[in-house]
Design a protein around this motif. Structure first.
Motif, PDB file in Angstrom:
ATOM      1  N   TYR A  49      21.272  40.711   9.677  1.00  0.00           N
ATOM      2  CA  TYR A  49      21.370  39.302   9.293  1.00  0.00           C
ATOM      3  C   TYR A  49      21.589  39.160   7.785  1.00  0.00           C
ATOM      4  N   LEU A  50      20.772  39.862   7.002  1.00  0.00           N
ATOM      5  CA  LEU A  50      20.874  39.755   5.547  1.00  0.00           C
ATOM      6  C   LEU A  50      22.149  40.420   5.032  1.00  0.00           C
ATOM      7  N   LYS A  51      22.569  41.512   5.659  1.00  0.00           N
ATOM      8  CA  LYS A  51      23.843  42.136   5.275  1.00  0.00           C
ATOM      9  C   LYS A  51      24.989  41.149   5.460  1.00  0.00           C
ATOM     10  N   ASP A  52      24.974  40.411   6.559  1.00  0.00           N
ATOM     11  CA  ASP A  52      26.021  39.433   6.823  1.00  0.00           C
ATOM     12  C   ASP A  52      25.995  38.318   5.776  1.00  0.00           C
ATOM     13  N   ARG A  53      24.813  37.813   5.469  1.00  0.00           N
ATOM     14  CA  ARG A  53      24.695  36.776   4.423  1.00  0.00           C
ATOM     15  C   ARG A  53      25.207  37.280   3.086  1.00  0.00           C
ATOM     16  N   ALA A  54      24.827  38.512   2.734  1.00  0.00           N
ATOM     17  CA  ALA A  54      25.243  39.086   1.449  1.00  0.00           C
ATOM     18  C   ALA A  54      26.758  39.275   1.397  1.00  0.00           C
ATOM     19  N   ALA A  55      27.358  39.641   2.536  1.00  0.00           N
ATOM     20  CA  ALA A  55      28.809  39.855   2.582  1.00  0.00           C
ATOM     21  C   ALA A  55      29.574  38.552   2.364  1.00  0.00           C
ATOM     22  N   HIS A  56      28.964  37.434   2.686  1.00  0.00           N
ATOM     23  CA  HIS A  56      29.619  36.135   2.525  1.00  0.00           C
ATOM     24  C   HIS A  56      29.204  35.410   1.249  1.00  0.00           C
ATOM     25  N   THR A  57      28.560  36.129   0.341  1.00  0.00           N
ATOM     26  CA  THR A  57      28.159  35.555  -0.943  1.00  0.00           C
ATOM     27  C   THR A  57      29.017  36.203  -2.015  1.00  0.00           C
ATOM     28  N   GLU A  58      30.076  35.498  -2.422  1.00  0.00           N
ATOM     29  CA  GLU A  58      31.025  36.055  -3.393  1.00  0.00           C
ATOM     30  C   GLU A  58      30.559  35.833  -4.831  1.00  0.00           C
ATOM     31  N   GLY A  59      30.760  36.858  -5.653  1.00  0.00           N
ATOM     32  CA  GLY A  59      30.442  36.762  -7.075  1.00  0.00           C
ATOM     33  C   GLY A  59      28.961  36.697  -7.381  1.00  0.00           C
ATOM     34  N   TYR A  60      28.152  37.070  -6.420  1.00  0.00           N
ATOM     35  CA  TYR A  60      26.703  36.919  -6.555  1.00  0.00           C
ATOM     36  C   TYR A  60      26.034  38.001  -5.720  1.00  0.00           C
ATOM     37  N   ASP A  61      25.083  38.733  -6.288  1.00  0.00           N
ATOM     38  CA  ASP A  61      24.342  39.754  -5.549  1.00  0.00           C
ATOM     39  C   ASP A  61      23.142  39.089  -4.891  1.00  0.00           C
ATOM     40  N   LEU A  62      23.269  38.782  -3.632  1.00  0.00           N
ATOM     41  CA  LEU A  62      22.220  38.058  -2.918  1.00  0.00           C
ATOM     42  C   LEU A  62      20.897  38.815  -2.900  1.00  0.00           C
ATOM     43  N   LEU A  63      20.929  40.137  -2.826  1.00  0.00           N
ATOM     44  CA  LEU A  63      19.685  40.910  -2.761  1.00  0.00           C
ATOM     45  C   LEU A  63      18.898  40.841  -4.066  1.00  0.00           C
ATOM     46  N   LEU A  64      19.583  40.535  -5.171  1.00  0.00           N
ATOM     47  CA  LEU A  64      18.929  40.371  -6.470  1.00  0.00           C
ATOM     48  C   LEU A  64      18.893  38.910  -6.916  1.00  0.00           C
ATOM     49  N   CYS A  65      19.547  38.041  -6.153  1.00  0.00           N
ATOM     50  CA  CYS A  65      19.655  36.627  -6.528  1.00  0.00           C
ATOM     51  C   CYS A  65      20.200  36.504  -7.949  1.00  0.00           C
ATOM     52  N   ALA A  66      21.220  37.284  -8.257  1.00  0.00           N
ATOM     53  CA  ALA A  66      21.775  37.304  -9.612  1.00  0.00           C
ATOM     54  C   ALA A  66      23.209  37.826  -9.597  1.00  0.00           C
ATOM     55  N   GLN A  67      23.857  37.719 -10.756  1.00  0.00           N
ATOM     56  CA  GLN A  67      25.219  38.230 -10.902  1.00  0.00           C
ATOM     57  C   GLN A  67      25.245  39.589 -11.587  1.00  0.00           C
ATOM     58  N   ASN A  68      24.207  39.901 -12.335  1.00  0.00           N
ATOM     59  CA  ASN A  68      24.181  41.132 -13.125  1.00  0.00           C
ATOM     60  C   ASN A  68      23.021  42.030 -12.704  1.00  0.00           C
ATOM     61  N   THR A  69      22.902  43.143 -13.399  1.00  0.00           N
ATOM     62  CA  THR A  69      21.814  44.091 -13.144  1.00  0.00           C
ATOM     63  C   THR A  69      20.661  43.796 -14.098  1.00  0.00           C
ATOM     64  N   PRO A  70      19.457  43.584 -13.573  1.00  0.00           N
ATOM     65  CA  PRO A  70      18.314  43.288 -14.446  1.00  0.00           C
ATOM     66  C   PRO A  70      17.868  44.512 -15.233  1.00  0.00           C
ATOM     67  N   ARG A  71      17.164  44.241 -16.305  1.00  0.00           N
ATOM     68  CA  ARG A  71      16.635  45.318 -17.137  1.00  0.00           C
ATOM     69  C   ARG A  71      15.398  45.949 -16.490  1.00  0.00           C
ATOM     70  N   GLU A  72      14.656  45.122 -15.738  1.00  0.00           N
ATOM     71  CA  GLU A  72      13.431  45.606 -15.096  1.00  0.00           C
ATOM     72  C   GLU A  72      13.109  44.712 -13.906  1.00  0.00           C
ATOM     73  N   ILE A  73      12.445  45.274 -12.895  1.00  0.00           N
ATOM     74  CA  ILE A  73      12.037  44.525 -11.705  1.00  0.00           C
ATOM     75  C   ILE A  73      10.571  44.843 -11.405  1.00  0.00           C
ATOM     76  N   THR A  74       9.802  43.800 -11.098  1.00  0.00           N
ATOM     77  CA  THR A  74       8.417  44.002 -10.675  1.00  0.00           C
ATOM     78  C   THR A  74       8.193  43.255  -9.354  1.00  0.00           C
ATOM     79  N   ILE A  75       7.293  43.794  -8.561  1.00  0.00           N
ATOM     80  CA  ILE A  75       6.956  43.216  -7.263  1.00  0.00           C
ATOM     81  C   ILE A  75       5.545  42.644  -7.351  1.00  0.00           C
ATOM     82  N   GLY A  76       5.403  41.378  -6.956  1.00  0.00           N
ATOM     83  CA  GLY A  76       4.099  40.729  -6.977  1.00  0.00           C
ATOM     84  C   GLY A  76       3.265  41.050  -5.754  1.00  0.00           C
TER      85      GLY A  76
END
Length: 161
Positions: free
Chosen positions: A87-114
């Motif tokens: 399901y999420l792969k399909d959503r991500a494939a239809h999201t152009e110019g945007y990395d849905l798994l990161l909710c961003a266009q670029n690569t973050p410097r750091e990621i933390t999980i709450g």
């Protein structure tokens, strides 16, 4: 003389049998209830350890998964292919110019999980994923994991925008 040798042999044999009996008794006593209560020498494989009585993923397992999945800069190609729901792969494939798994266009410097929250009745667990960007800007989104997914995988994300 034969009789004396037989008595000596019998006495040595009896002493040996007594010593063997004592050794067996001590060995059997050591393997009784007290030994059964002792923890195993090696831990079971991580895939077989289940702290939830229903076999669902726990908050700790979900946190470890999300931490590994997102890493420091976002999921790699293997994680995107093997650890994301169809399901999420399909959503991500239809999201152009945007990395849905990161909710961003670029690569973050750091990621933390709450902290992970689980809803047993809904069969899902989630956590806030916080990304740190150049210039000190932070953004957050929510990542969802199915409690019963086998293997564990990212089910959905909510970018909140």
């Amino acid at each position: 003389m034969l009789r004396t040798a037989s008595r000596k042999t019998a006495a040595v044999a009896a002493a040996g049998a007594a010593a063997l009996g004592l050794t067996l008794t001590l060995t059997l006593a050591a393997s009784g209830p007290a030994a059964a209560a002792a923890p195993p020498r090696t831990a079971p494989a991580a895939d077989t350890v289940r702290t939830d009585p229903n076999g669902r993923h726990t908050g700790a397992e979900i946190h470890r998964f999300l931490t590994s999945f997102y890493g420091h800069h976002g999921p790699g190609a293997w994680a995107r292919e093997h650890q994301v729901s169809d399901y999420l792969k399909d959503r991500a494939a239809h999201t152009e110019g945007y990395d849905l798994l990161l909710c961003a266009q670029n690569t973050p410097r750091e990621i933390t999980i709450g902290k992970v929250t689980t809803a047993q009745s809904a069969g899902v667990g989630w956590a806030t994923v916080t990304t740190l960007w150049d210039g000190g800007y932070r953004s957050s989104f929510t990542a969802y994991v199915g409690l019963e997914s086998r293997p564990i995988e990212l089910q959905d994300v909510d970018c909140g925008q």
